[in-house]
Enzyme design. Structure first.
Site, PDB file in Angstrom:
ATOM      1  N   ASN A 110      79.185 -35.531  66.075  1.00  9.82           N
ATOM      2  CA  ASN A 110      77.992 -35.155  65.331  1.00  9.82           C
ATOM      3  C   ASN A 110      78.105 -33.703  64.870  1.00  9.82           C
ATOM      4  O   ASN A 110      78.722 -32.872  65.528  1.00  9.82           O
ATOM      5  CB  ASN A 110      76.726 -35.380  66.165  1.00  9.82           C
ATOM      6  CG  ASN A 110      76.309 -34.147  66.943  1.00  9.82           C
ATOM      7  OD1 ASN A 110      75.689 -33.226  66.398  1.00  9.82           O
ATOM      8  ND2 ASN A 110      76.672 -34.105  68.232  1.00  9.82           N
ATOM      9  N   PHE A 114      71.034 -28.710  64.997  1.00 12.73           N
ATOM     10  CA  PHE A 114      69.686 -28.414  65.508  1.00 12.73           C
ATOM     11  C   PHE A 114      68.596 -28.854  64.528  1.00 12.73           C
ATOM     12  O   PHE A 114      67.631 -28.136  64.257  1.00 12.73           O
ATOM     13  CB  PHE A 114      69.514 -26.916  65.801  1.00 12.73           C
ATOM     14  CG  PHE A 114      70.201 -26.421  67.044  1.00 12.73           C
ATOM     15  CD1 PHE A 114      70.830 -27.274  67.928  1.00 12.73           C
ATOM     16  CD2 PHE A 114      70.213 -25.053  67.328  1.00 12.73           C
ATOM     17  CE1 PHE A 114      71.463 -26.798  69.078  1.00 12.73           C
ATOM     18  CE2 PHE A 114      70.830 -24.566  68.473  1.00 12.73           C
ATOM     19  CZ  PHE A 114      71.459 -25.437  69.341  1.00 12.73           C
ATOM     20  N   SER A 173      76.166 -25.367  71.216  1.00  8.25           N
ATOM     21  CA  SER A 173      76.384 -26.323  70.139  1.00  8.25           C
ATOM     22  C   SER A 173      77.428 -25.771  69.171  1.00  8.25           C
ATOM     23  O   SER A 173      77.357 -24.600  68.780  1.00  8.25           O
ATOM     24  CB  SER A 173      75.085 -26.592  69.382  1.00  8.25           C
ATOM     25  OG  SER A 173      75.352 -27.313  68.189  1.00  8.25           O
ATOM     26  N   ASN A 175      77.647 -26.661  66.121  1.00 13.53           N
ATOM     27  CA  ASN A 175      77.198 -26.996  64.770  1.00 13.53           C
ATOM     28  C   ASN A 175      76.270 -25.964  64.138  1.00 13.53           C
ATOM     29  O   ASN A 175      75.766 -26.175  63.041  1.00 13.53           O
ATOM     30  CB  ASN A 175      76.522 -28.372  64.788  1.00 13.53           C
ATOM     31  CG  ASN A 175      77.475 -29.449  65.269  1.00 13.53           C
ATOM     32  OD1 ASN A 175      78.636 -29.481  64.877  1.00 13.53           O
ATOM     33  ND2 ASN A 175      76.995 -30.320  66.153  1.00 13.53           N
ATOM     34  N   THR A 176      76.022 -24.852  64.831  1.00 17.16           N
ATOM     35  CA  THR A 176      75.316 -23.710  64.267  1.00 17.16           C
ATOM     36  C   THR A 176      76.300 -22.551  64.220  1.00 17.16           C
ATOM     37  O   THR A 176      76.742 -22.097  65.275  1.00 17.16           O
ATOM     38  CB  THR A 176      74.078 -23.330  65.112  1.00 17.16           C
ATOM     39  OG1 THR A 176      73.143 -24.418  65.105  1.00 17.16           O
ATOM     40  CG2 THR A 176      73.405 -22.085  64.563  1.00 17.16           C
ATOM     41  N   LYS A 211      73.322 -23.881  79.158  1.00 19.24           N
ATOM     42  CA  LYS A 211      74.215 -24.965  78.771  1.00 19.24           C
ATOM     43  C   LYS A 211      75.432 -24.395  78.075  1.00 19.24           C
ATOM     44  O   LYS A 211      75.312 -23.694  77.068  1.00 19.24           O
ATOM     45  CB  LYS A 211      73.495 -25.963  77.861  1.00 19.24           C
ATOM     46  CG  LYS A 211      74.326 -27.226  77.577  1.00 19.24           C
ATOM     47  CD  LYS A 211      73.489 -28.336  76.999  1.00 19.24           C
ATOM     48  CE  LYS A 211      74.279 -29.628  76.869  1.00 19.24           C
ATOM     49  NZ  LYS A 211      73.454 -30.760  76.410  1.00 19.24           N
ATOM     50  N   ASN A 240      78.356 -29.169  76.838  1.00 21.14           N
ATOM     51  CA  ASN A 240      77.997 -29.670  75.514  1.00 21.14           C
ATOM     52  C   ASN A 240      79.170 -30.459  74.939  1.00 21.14           C
ATOM     53  O   ASN A 240      80.135 -30.755  75.645  1.00 21.14           O
ATOM     54  CB  ASN A 240      77.628 -28.484  74.604  1.00 21.14           C
ATOM     55  CG  ASN A 240      76.544 -28.816  73.600  1.00 21.14           C
ATOM     56  OD1 ASN A 240      76.607 -29.855  72.941  1.00 21.14           O
ATOM     57  ND2 ASN A 240      75.562 -27.945  73.464  1.00 21.14           N
TER      58      ASN A 240
END
Length: 358
Positions: A110, A114, A173, A175-176, A211, A240
């Site tokens: 993915n 967020f 994450s 993805n940021t 995390k 994560n």
């Protein structure tokens, strides 16, 4: 899988992953699906950070991003549920398509970024369940275009401390852009200092978890453990999704960018978990996440040093009765081994996992 689980999976897999995700949330809001019969056994109870968990299996963040169905998730048999990641302002996330099934690998990639409705919407929902039983954690993050990302986490603590059984600071994450840089020691030290100060000033003081990513090297893990200990953070969630790509059968989809979750993440995330347990010692709480799809994999996380275990991708492939099946398997295990508590198992294979190379 049960017949109902197989039928449900066939239906959802007829749709693209993000549509299927939305359908599953809608189904839970309507009282469906029905999970396996919940196993209640005192030997599965775990007390961590002043919280009494009925069992050690939780739903990880990323599924219920907007705090829509935490109680429905608890109804599937989970001992706790974590909502989010929630950012101060609503944001759409990255362009679609951004979720990819790797069905041959029981995995998902993915790059959502967020996507969520923001603090206000989540607070409104969480306020309606204030005073209810059940452990619900709130995972907080920073907006992609924020000029003060640490300030975003402070705002998350201030807003959700009164509703959260625990808070999770998500800086892992992939993805940021730039978010994972906050795991570096100098930035992490400032972040944790300000987060813990914000908790001290809040109307309630729930436990705080950090995390982390599975893609860290040992020196980075040492720095994180030192900051977590120094700032008296209550625990760590390991881990994560990963940006690494172990050998995968789904070769075409594997080239998609984003975080990989599911079965291929199990080994690396469990090694990182054990190494973090070695660094933190026996008293700091750890939640193990990554590749959990059975009682055996959940038990392995505990053997590697986890107090609690979370899953998400495993349910995509094993169905909503998975938590119930895991709990039944755990009961059979403690019965066979003559354990008075599942907690006796924690760290029993710590050296095996911690000695493995990343």
């Amino acid at each position: 899988m049960s017949v109902l689980d197989r039928l449900g999976q066939k239906l959802l897999f007829a749709f693209d992953p993000e549509t299927a995700h939305g359908m599953s949330i809608a189904a839970l809001r309507c009282g469906l699906p029905v999970g396996a019969r919940t196993t209640l056994d005192a030997r599965l109870k775990v007390s961590v950070c002043g919280l009494d968990f009925p069992n050690p299996i939780g739903m990880a963040a990323g599924y219920d991003k907007n705090a829509e169905v935490p109680d429905a998730l608890l109804g599937l048999g989970f001992g706790f549920a974590e909502v989010g990641t929630i950012t101060p302002l609503a944001q759409a996330g990255n362009p679609k398509p951004r979720i990819f099934r790797l069905t041959a690998d029981d995995a998902v990639i993915n790059r959502l970024g967020f996507n969520n409705e923001g603090h206000a919407a989540a607070e409104k929902r969480l306020a309606t369940r204030k005073g209810r039983s059940g452990i619900v954690g709130v995972n907080i993050g920073a907006n992609k275009d924020s000029s003060d990302r640490i300030g975003d986490y402070e705002r998350g603590v201030a807003r959700f401390a009164q509703y959260a059984s625990y808070l999770t600071v998500n800086i892992s994450s992939p993805n940021t852009p730039g978010l994972r840089n906050m795991q570096a020691r100098e930035q992490l030290g400032e972040l944790l200092s300000r987060v813990m100060a914000a908790r001290a000033a809040a109307t309630a003081q729930p436990p705080v978890f950090l995390k982390i990513a599975p893609d860290l090297v040992e020196a980075e893990l040492e720095d994180i453990a030192a900051e977590v200990t120094e700032k008296q953070v209550d625990g760590v969630i390991v881990s994560n999704t990963t940006i690494s790509r172990p050998p995968l059968r789904s070769s075409d989809t594997a080239r998609e960018t984003g975080g990989l979750s599911g079965k291929p993440l199990f080994e690396r995330s469990t090694i990182v978990l054990a190494k973090m347990r070695k660094l933190l010692g026996p008293d700091r709480a750890i939640i193990g996440v990554g590749g959990v799809d059975s009682a055996d994999t959940a038990l392995d996380k505990i053997r590697a040093g986890a107090d609690l275990v979370q899953l998400y991708t495993g349910m995509i492939y094993a169905g909503p009765s998975l938590p119930g099946r895991i709990l039944s398997g755990m009961v059979r295990f403690v019965e066979k081994e003559g354990l008075k508590s599942i907690c006796e198992l924690r760290g029993s294979r710590l050296d095996f996992w911690a000695s493995r190379q990343l």
